[in-house]
Enzyme design. Structure first.
Site, PDB file in Angstrom:
ATOM      1  N   LYS A 125       0.829  -1.205   0.000  1.00  0.00           N
ATOM      2  CA  LYS A 125       0.000   0.000   0.000  1.00  0.00           C
ATOM      3  C   LYS A 125       0.861   1.252   0.000  1.00  0.00           C
ATOM      4  O   LYS A 125       0.657   2.171  -0.794  1.00  0.00           O
ATOM      5  CB  LYS A 125      -0.925  -0.028   1.224  1.00  0.00           C
ATOM      6  CG  LYS A 125      -1.871   1.142   1.285  1.00  0.00           C
ATOM      7  CD  LYS A 125      -2.733   1.117   2.544  1.00  0.00           C
ATOM      8  CE  LYS A 125      -3.841   0.085   2.423  1.00  0.00           C
ATOM      9  NZ  LYS A 125      -4.633  -0.007   3.649  1.00  0.00           N
ATOM     10  N   ARG A 134      -3.138   3.019   8.809  1.00  0.00           N
ATOM     11  CA  ARG A 134      -3.488   1.740   8.189  1.00  0.00           C
ATOM     12  C   ARG A 134      -2.274   0.836   8.074  1.00  0.00           C
ATOM     13  O   ARG A 134      -1.171   1.299   7.797  1.00  0.00           O
ATOM     14  CB  ARG A 134      -4.013   1.951   6.764  1.00  0.00           C
ATOM     15  CG  ARG A 134      -5.344   2.627   6.661  1.00  0.00           C
ATOM     16  CD  ARG A 134      -5.605   2.909   5.180  1.00  0.00           C
ATOM     17  NE  ARG A 134      -6.429   4.085   5.030  1.00  0.00           N
ATOM     18  CZ  ARG A 134      -7.729   4.045   4.716  1.00  0.00           C
ATOM     19  NH1 ARG A 134      -8.322   2.892   4.522  1.00  0.00           N
ATOM     20  NH2 ARG A 134      -8.430   5.148   4.608  1.00  0.00           N
ATOM     21  N   GLY A 180      -8.195  -7.224   5.256  1.00  0.00           N
ATOM     22  CA  GLY A 180      -9.031  -7.386   6.446  1.00  0.00           C
ATOM     23  C   GLY A 180      -8.366  -8.098   7.600  1.00  0.00           C
ATOM     24  O   GLY A 180      -8.974  -8.311   8.648  1.00  0.00           O
ATOM     25  N   MET A 216      -5.453  -7.237   9.208  1.00  0.00           N
ATOM     26  CA  MET A 216      -4.834  -6.389  10.229  1.00  0.00           C
ATOM     27  C   MET A 216      -5.710  -5.161  10.467  1.00  0.00           C
ATOM     28  O   MET A 216      -6.759  -5.002   9.866  1.00  0.00           O
ATOM     29  CB  MET A 216      -3.426  -6.017   9.791  1.00  0.00           C
ATOM     30  CG  MET A 216      -2.483  -7.221   9.867  1.00  0.00           C
ATOM     31  SD  MET A 216      -0.819  -6.814   9.417  1.00  0.00           S
ATOM     32  CE  MET A 216      -1.025  -6.358   7.706  1.00  0.00           C
ATOM     33  N   ARG A 239      -3.712  -1.210  -6.231  1.00  0.00           N
ATOM     34  CA  ARG A 239      -2.867  -2.405  -6.184  1.00  0.00           C
ATOM     35  C   ARG A 239      -3.298  -3.306  -7.330  1.00  0.00           C
ATOM     36  O   ARG A 239      -4.404  -3.149  -7.846  1.00  0.00           O
ATOM     37  CB  ARG A 239      -3.015  -3.129  -4.850  1.00  0.00           C
ATOM     38  CG  ARG A 239      -4.432  -3.549  -4.558  1.00  0.00           C
ATOM     39  CD  ARG A 239      -4.565  -4.118  -3.148  1.00  0.00           C
ATOM     40  NE  ARG A 239      -5.971  -4.397  -2.851  1.00  0.00           N
ATOM     41  CZ  ARG A 239      -6.442  -4.600  -1.623  1.00  0.00           C
ATOM     42  NH1 ARG A 239      -5.654  -4.527  -0.578  1.00  0.00           N
ATOM     43  NH2 ARG A 239      -7.720  -4.888  -1.429  1.00  0.00           N
ATOM     44  N   HIS A 263     -16.216  -9.270   2.598  1.00  0.00           N
ATOM     45  CA  HIS A 263     -15.189 -10.175   3.105  1.00  0.00           C
ATOM     46  C   HIS A 263     -15.315 -11.568   2.481  1.00  0.00           C
ATOM     47  O   HIS A 263     -14.342 -12.145   1.983  1.00  0.00           O
ATOM     48  CB  HIS A 263     -15.286 -10.271   4.634  1.00  0.00           C
ATOM     49  CG  HIS A 263     -14.287 -11.200   5.239  1.00  0.00           C
ATOM     50  ND1 HIS A 263     -14.590 -12.498   5.555  1.00  0.00           N
ATOM     51  CD2 HIS A 263     -12.985 -11.012   5.556  1.00  0.00           C
ATOM     52  CE1 HIS A 263     -13.515 -13.085   6.057  1.00  0.00           C
ATOM     53  NE2 HIS A 263     -12.527 -12.197   6.078  1.00  0.00           N
ATOM     54  N   SER A 316      12.553 -42.507 -11.996  1.00  0.00           N
ATOM     55  CA  SER A 316      11.449 -41.655 -11.569  1.00  0.00           C
ATOM     56  C   SER A 316      11.641 -41.425 -10.088  1.00  0.00           C
ATOM     57  O   SER A 316      11.669 -42.372  -9.298  1.00  0.00           O
ATOM     58  CB  SER A 316      10.118 -42.345 -11.851  1.00  0.00           C
ATOM     59  OG  SER A 316       9.076 -41.537 -11.377  1.00  0.00           O
ATOM     60  N   CYS A 375       7.592 -38.545  -9.858  1.00  0.00           N
ATOM     61  CA  CYS A 375       6.197 -38.852  -9.599  1.00  0.00           C
ATOM     62  C   CYS A 375       6.004 -38.591  -8.111  1.00  0.00           C
ATOM     63  O   CYS A 375       6.957 -38.427  -7.378  1.00  0.00           O
ATOM     64  CB  CYS A 375       5.850 -40.285  -9.990  1.00  0.00           C
ATOM     65  SG  CYS A 375       6.747 -41.540  -9.105  1.00  0.00           S
ATOM     66  N   TYR A 415      10.671 -34.587 -16.907  1.00  0.00           N
ATOM     67  CA  TYR A 415       9.229 -34.420 -16.707  1.00  0.00           C
ATOM     68  C   TYR A 415       8.860 -34.491 -15.236  1.00  0.00           C
ATOM     69  O   TYR A 415       9.652 -34.946 -14.398  1.00  0.00           O
ATOM     70  CB  TYR A 415       8.438 -35.491 -17.489  1.00  0.00           C
ATOM     71  CG  TYR A 415       8.571 -36.887 -16.935  1.00  0.00           C
ATOM     72  CD1 TYR A 415       7.686 -37.356 -15.950  1.00  0.00           C
ATOM     73  CD2 TYR A 415       9.561 -37.752 -17.389  1.00  0.00           C
ATOM     74  CE1 TYR A 415       7.816 -38.631 -15.429  1.00  0.00           C
ATOM     75  CE2 TYR A 415       9.695 -39.023 -16.880  1.00  0.00           C
ATOM     76  CZ  TYR A 415       8.813 -39.471 -15.897  1.00  0.00           C
ATOM     77  OH  TYR A 415       8.934 -40.718 -15.363  1.00  0.00           O
TER      78      TYR A 415
END
Lengths: 875, 875
Positions: free
Chosen positions: A21, A91, A100, A102, A335, A456, A765, A832, A852
């Site tokens: 912010k 803030r 919401g 803090m 933001r 919220h 693998s 895997c 992979y």
């Protein structure tokens, strides 16, 4: 060390220090946008505060007041002054937005004298008193941590005594009475008078915001979102502007594009004559942003213009807060906007098409795990058609997706039900609050009566990828009696089925079947970008043709892991498999296996057909045999009867198979070494199936994978069996079938001796689940008992079963990769196990140069995106 | 490739190729000693034979007959010739002597015609026929593998029909009848006539000896003695000489020094008018070698002279076989003699004193594991005095040591009893045979009725270090009815107690208490050589002062591992410890721990006093808590009553602590992290004890060891607790106590991240038991189920829990050593766990440069010797 920065001293790249912010307020200030002046107390100050056991150092206090003086000069107002008093907002603002979670304090600087000055200056006594009573309430809550209810109760009490419904109907005198009562209550609860000194108010407020970094809900949020506890929050102190100064004042939030769909159209809400907290809290239902055009046209036009500037500047969809004070527009925040995965994809593809960002930038814009939202089932259209009449309400389509589940009315009930095995849950609330976060995380869907698209419930649900319908104002939720009542008086109780459509806002009073998601439109385009960039291939783990089909449709390039034992659980097979287990001789075992062979061969045929032309990696029998036998005497008795053996013999057999540590017991290739006939049967099934399916014109690439190898001689032994059986079958059938034999690397020893193992293995693998277990010495089934304690004490920060432990387990993967390639330069290397579907782990595997990853079918698109991102990051 | 060597072509260093026997026959031949001429078919030929599926190649056959021709020239005899026929012996001879395990054939070359020629030439018809019938019997047994009993039965039958007791009383005509019956029996069993062609006899005999390399008892022997299966055996073909040609002929075996005590005096036995097999088989009881002086004095003198030459030549005690044929001495074999550990030490020290070998050579002469023999208990002298009257027999002191145990009469019964939990067993046999080897290995003591000091029982028992009394001819052993009857008619049954004194030959009919061994005399001198050479220090594992005392007396340089949990099992403590486990709050836990503290402190005081001036390494609580709780409902009920809690609560607690894989569960430092109060109590006990004992003038060096660390943050967390408590206690007591905090390296991850862990650890102790479990993924409690199969299939050759797996687990130890030293150059590195007492593993640890090994008190001298040997080998 400088602890406090004026907005004019910062920029958007200083988010680590100034918080998100603060950095954006600074950036907008230098862009010349109408941002109320102010300054940021840095995250470093926050860390310093915690380091000094919750005190602000003299340096920090001094710097804060220096900046207050600068602010007084710029605004020509004075904190605590009576001529033109400066009020400020305080803030929180962390590196990453934690909406919401803090605390915030508005109207700071007000006291018994200042309030009169404001009343005179604004000529609006009611407004001044309203500011004051709000401030007392917030200060009591946030700084002093006094119970909210005490003040709310007083407020309602006065409303009742005046016979008033709406807050706005309270007069200035009524509010004066509220203030008096509040102050009395404050003294009663704290034994000290309410602080009149604005400087005291400010320092205490800054400390309170720092403290709120460690409140329970913030900690939970960080844990859920993998935000390090060490970051701390910054605090933004900013001149107040007022949306509650009358009918040319207002406040709102807006997105430059639709955060639910991605549509390129300003999207937002506002309330006239209100402060920001009223919008976010969802208490009054706000108006659509487009209607502002007709009410305060100049401010609206200016806002539209600014929103375009911001989007171009940040090259991304913006989420902005604004306030209009007596017709004048102020931007309070911008933001990068949170969005649904669907919106994220559309926005990313649109921004590429608009020439604003490159494909690589687009790929980096979408968090891989967020795709999960799009991969959940949607309603089965036929079943939906049947149940269209079951709509019991229509609310806002706050977070997309479809959810069917049992109804629960509190976060605690959701948790309890989940722990008792109820997996499909819909949480219904009047409105949600940060305390509900854990229950929301578990529920498949969230339904609220009050609140809009930015309430919220809506914001949090979108962040979590959970389906949400908000603002169903025609429903009555009674949390005490656990009922939900429709406008027609129909009552739903706890546990009843309910279904939510997060894309239409429809609520259904029935269970509705769901169907898997598909990839099309922008999603498809986006995944094409990803595949063009990714180096790692993505395969799927699938044990049956239908799972394989899901994986294939989601873009899997083969099967990386087929767990053959899952095929044994079918009734007919488990019977024969159990016969095999309890057999006393090789002949008996072979006979039982012969009965399983045709079934297993059919399964493999199905897999090969689905994966036409792609690798299908089949792991041979892995789990300890006792997993296939019953546990209780009752079940053993019944099985003994079926098998035609005596109870006591079977019971003895079951006992003899029990192990102290089955994870390190008689399993994996150790089974095939003791009972080679199992490997013989499985080879007949794999190769037999491949030969048959080849005749149908399918291209078959079987890879036979031997599990739990710790020494090359184990692999050699089993491989010899495989080769003998396979080569004979191929020869007998005049086939040209090619197949590979490889192994899992899932024991530390296998990793350390991978050069020797690669002499026999055509592929590795990495079974990182087991490798993590053995390397840490953590039994996955038991470790959760103490691992929570590890996280609490910060001994571990991440679950090593979720994200690979790069330092330890990862080192073994790296060693094995190097050694394996040394012996066999073209060895195929894959993963895997669950890390194969985890973005952070995928980044690591990409860096190691594996070929992979294989993951569950539903995680394939996530893995594809993560692979592309990894590829970009590693450039 | 040359497959056959004449004795004149070889020497003692060619034992790999020629086998031990062949190499030494060659060596003696070139020394000019009276060795009957012959040649050796090499071990390579044996491997070639196995490689060709049990056939001899043409090359090998050709070479054999070439050497036969040479032999015929040298001896002026001819195989199958009638003028002066050549008979040969065919004996096995592996690289390492495997006494009695493989087969031998004597008198080969004889047939119906040759036997008559020999009869005429020797003018001894009875001798010739005796040779022939022995040959047929051996050929049938060894080459054709026909049942021995068939021929023995025929032989006894004829003796009975002639009313004859002794073999030697059979006349030439009786023997002719035996031969006839044998040949008929041979045809009956094989359907072929007995082979008359000496060349056929020879080739078949060579093949049979090769085959005998893989008979069951040879395989078992190799497995017990770690002899590789791949070596194969050589075959020695040698001109026959005859000890059975009358009263100036004989045969015997002798050692240059006493193999039981090491005394420097010729030691041996002989039989007049006998062949070698009669001595070894123990059927006739032989005469002491010294009496030969009076019977055949020239041959005796020559033999004494040769025995001195051989000992000087080989620089070691020799075990020789000789035959006297009509007054002429032949040496048939020499080898380094097997000896008891006691003898080995005396001989080694004597040879150093005689200037024959260096101390280093002496150290290398004694196999470290053989010291085990000297470390077993001997009889408690007081208890022995009380039971002196219980002597039921006196035999030969064949293998020293004392054994008390339950009586069993067959190897199978011994195995079964052992598997059923009977650990103290004495095996009694008429005489032992190679089939008994497994039972002999299990028994604490072996008792035989027949046989001398070189009988099978005596030789094998000495090799195994098992106490043996042989030749108790006044006892009657009835293996069928399982009874042992004394000359007084007293009957002992299976399971009854019996005691053997292997140093006196006494047999007692009672249990006699035993006392630990001590180190003195040559043993002490020898261990001083070892300590001067060794680099690795040896500590002991001890959990109580009495074990610590044993270790200290055996030369341990401190305690490397004290397992504190063993201290909790005492009744009073386990009660409080269980209270601690079931406590719901920290306060309850602390209260229970407070009750244990004084006990644990006392234990540590005892350890510190014993180890005055030496390190005492104390491992904190390690095992999972459920190990301390009862298992059955009955026990839980009883405990619930004692603890004053409800059965159901306690049962639930027990259930909740159960783990799927406890080895990888909530144990080690994980306990201290969940319950820091346990570490607090243990620190109070260790440091409190140290401070108190220091005041007595004892030098205390406590090392606090945190188990199962996988990440430095775990160690850091527990170390902080330790430091806080310890430093406060030290300060409060005005003490200067120094202590170390270190960790076990027993998880693969700890080894991989040892550099980080060394930041906090002042020492590493490798827990190679757990490290082996995790690296292989072998649960020690379960793996035996499949590991036997692994050995059978040659997938593993050694038990990795006994000898460290250098390639895998060892690599982790090496990595951790390097990383640990990188961070902390003076880090102390040791091994605790069973590998610390294993010679081969010690050699590896020495090579890695560790500081110490720690092993059980009784293995300390073995480890000290192994450390010295390692140091020599690594030069």
């Amino acid at each position: 060390m400088k602890y406090v920065y004026a907005f004019s001293e910062g920029n958007k790249d200083m988010r680590d220090l100034l918080g998100g912010k603060g950095a954006n307020l600074a950036e907008m200030t230098s862009l010349g946008l109408p941002v109320p002046s102010g300054f940021t107390v840095t995250t470093e100050a926050c860390l310093n505060y915690y380091h000094n056991n919750g005190t602000l150092s003299d340096d920090i206090i001094r710097e804060i007041f220096e900046k207050i003086e600068e602010l007084e000069k710029i605004t020509n107002k004075k904190l605590g002054g009576l001529d033109n008093p400066l009020l400020v907002s305080v803030r929180s603002g962390a590196r990453i937005s934690m909406p919401g979670m803090m605390d915030t304090i508005l109207n700071l600087g007000i006291n018994d004298k200042v309030v009169e000055s404001i009343a005179n200056l604004t000529n609006n006594r009611r407004f001044a008193y309203d500011c004051y009573r709000r401030f007392i309430q917030m200060y009591a809550d946030v700084v002093m941590e006094l119970p909210k209810s005490s003040f709310e109760y007083l407020f309602e009490d006065i409303k009742k005594s005046k016979n008033i419904k709406l807050d706005t109907d309270l007069t200035d005198l009524d509010l004066l009475e509220v203030i008096k009562k509040y102050k009395e209550e404050y003294i009663r609860l704290t034994n000290t008078p309410f602080p009149e000194d604005p400087k005291v108010q400010l320092i205490e407020a800054v400390k309170a915001v720092f403290r709120s970094w460690n409140n329970d809900r913030a900690i939970t949020y960080r844990h859920l979102n993998n935000i390090p506890d060490e970051w701390g929050t910054a605090v933004n102190v900013q001149m107040m502007v007022y949306g509650n100064m009358g009918d040319t004042s207002g406040t709102g939030v807006a997105f430059t594009r639709n955060p639910a769909t991605g549509e390129n159209k300003l999207f937002g809400e506002y309330l006239i004559n209100a402060q920001g907290e009223d919008v976010v809290a969802g208490i009054r239902t706000p108006q659509d942003i487009s209607t502002l055009k007709n009410i305060i046209p100049e401010a609206f036009e200016k806002f539209v213009n600014i929103s375009k500037i911001l989007e171009k500047h940040y090259k991304d969809m913006q989420d902005m807060e604004f306030t209009i004070e007596s017709g004048k527009l102020y931007i309070l925040q911008t933001r990068n906007g949170k969005r649904t995965a669907k919106a994220a994809l559309k926005i990313a593809v649109d921004l590429v098409n608009e020439g604003m960002i490159s494909k690589e930038e687009a790929i980096m814009r979408v968090e891989a795990s967020s795709l999960d939202q799009l991969l959940h089932p949607t309603f089965d259209s036929e079943d939906l058609k049947k149940k269209e009449s079951e709509v019991i309400s229509k609310g806002l389509a706050a977070s997309p997706g479809a959810a069917t589940g049992h109804l629960y009315f509190s976060a605690t009930d959701v948790s309890n039900a989940f722990n008792n095995g109820v997996k499909d849950i819909v949480l219904a609330r009047e409105e949600t609050s940060p305390e509900d976060i854990e229950g929301m995380n578990i529920a498949r869907g969230i339904l609220t009566v009050r609140g809009g698209m930015t309430s919220h419930a809506a914001v949090v649900a979108r962040g979590m990828g959970t389906c949400c319908v908000s603002g169903c104002s025609d429903l009555v939720v009674d949390a005490v009696n656990k009922t939900l009542t429709t406008k027609d008086g129909k009552v739903f109780k706890e546990g009843d089925y309910i279904s939510l459509d997060g894309s239409t806002g429809n609520v259904y009073g029935k269970e509705i079947k769901t169907v898997p998601a598909t990839i099309s439109g922008e999603f498809k385009t986006f995944m094409e970008y990803a595949d063009a960039i990714a180096k790692l291939k993505v395969k799927c783990n699938a044990d049956n043709p239908s799972d394989a089909k899901v994986g294939y449709d989601f873009g899997a390039k083969g099967i990386g892991l087929c767990r053959t034992e899952h095929m044994f659980f079918d009734q007919e097979r488990i019977f024969n498999f159990r016969k095999m287990i309890i057999a006393d001789t090789k002949e008996q075992r072979e006979k039982a296996l012969d009965n399983i062979l045709p079934y297993q061969r059919e399964d493999f045929k199905g897999l090969f057909r689905v994966m036409n032309g792609l690798d299908v990696t089949i792991r041979y029998l892995d789990p300890p045999l006792h997993e296939f036998l019953p546990k209780t005497d009752e079940e053993i008795k019944s099985l003994a009867k079926d098998l035609g053996v005596s109870f006591i013999d079977l019971k003895n057999k079951v006992e003899s198979l029990k192990e102290f540590n089955p994870m390190m017991g008689h399993r994996g290739c150790r089974l095939a070494i003791t009972y080679p006939e199992v490997a013989v049967m499985q080879t007949k099934a794999v190769i037999g199936a491949a030969i048959e399916v080849e005749k149908e014109g399918v291209v078959v690439k079987p890879e036979i994978m031997i599990p739990l190898v710790g020494d090359v001689s184990e692999l050699k032994y089993v491989k010899n069996i495989v080769k003998e059986v396979a080569d004979k079958l191929i020869l007998d059938n005049n086939s040209n079938l090619k197949y590979k034999v490889g192994t899992m690397i899932e024991l530390p020893r296998a990793a350390l001796l991978a050069d020797e193992i690669a002499e026999e293995a055509e592929f590795f693998s990495f079974g990182t689940n087991d490798l993590t277990q053995m390397t840490f010495g953590f039994s996955r089934d038991d470790a959760s008992k103490f691992l929570d304690n590890y996280y609490d004490k910060k001994i571990l920060t991440e679950d090593p079963f979720k994200t690979i432990d790069q330092n330890g387990v990862g080192k073994l993967v790296e060693v094995a990769t190097i050694l394996g390639k040394k012996t066999r330069s073209d060895i195929e290397l894959g993963i895997c196990g669950e890390h194969g579907g985890d973005s952070k782990s995928i980044e690591f595997f990409n860096k190691l140069g594996l070929d992979y990853v294989s993951c569950s079918p539903y995680r394939v698109p996530i893995a594809r995106l993560a692979a592309a991102q990894a590829s970009i990051k590693n450039r």
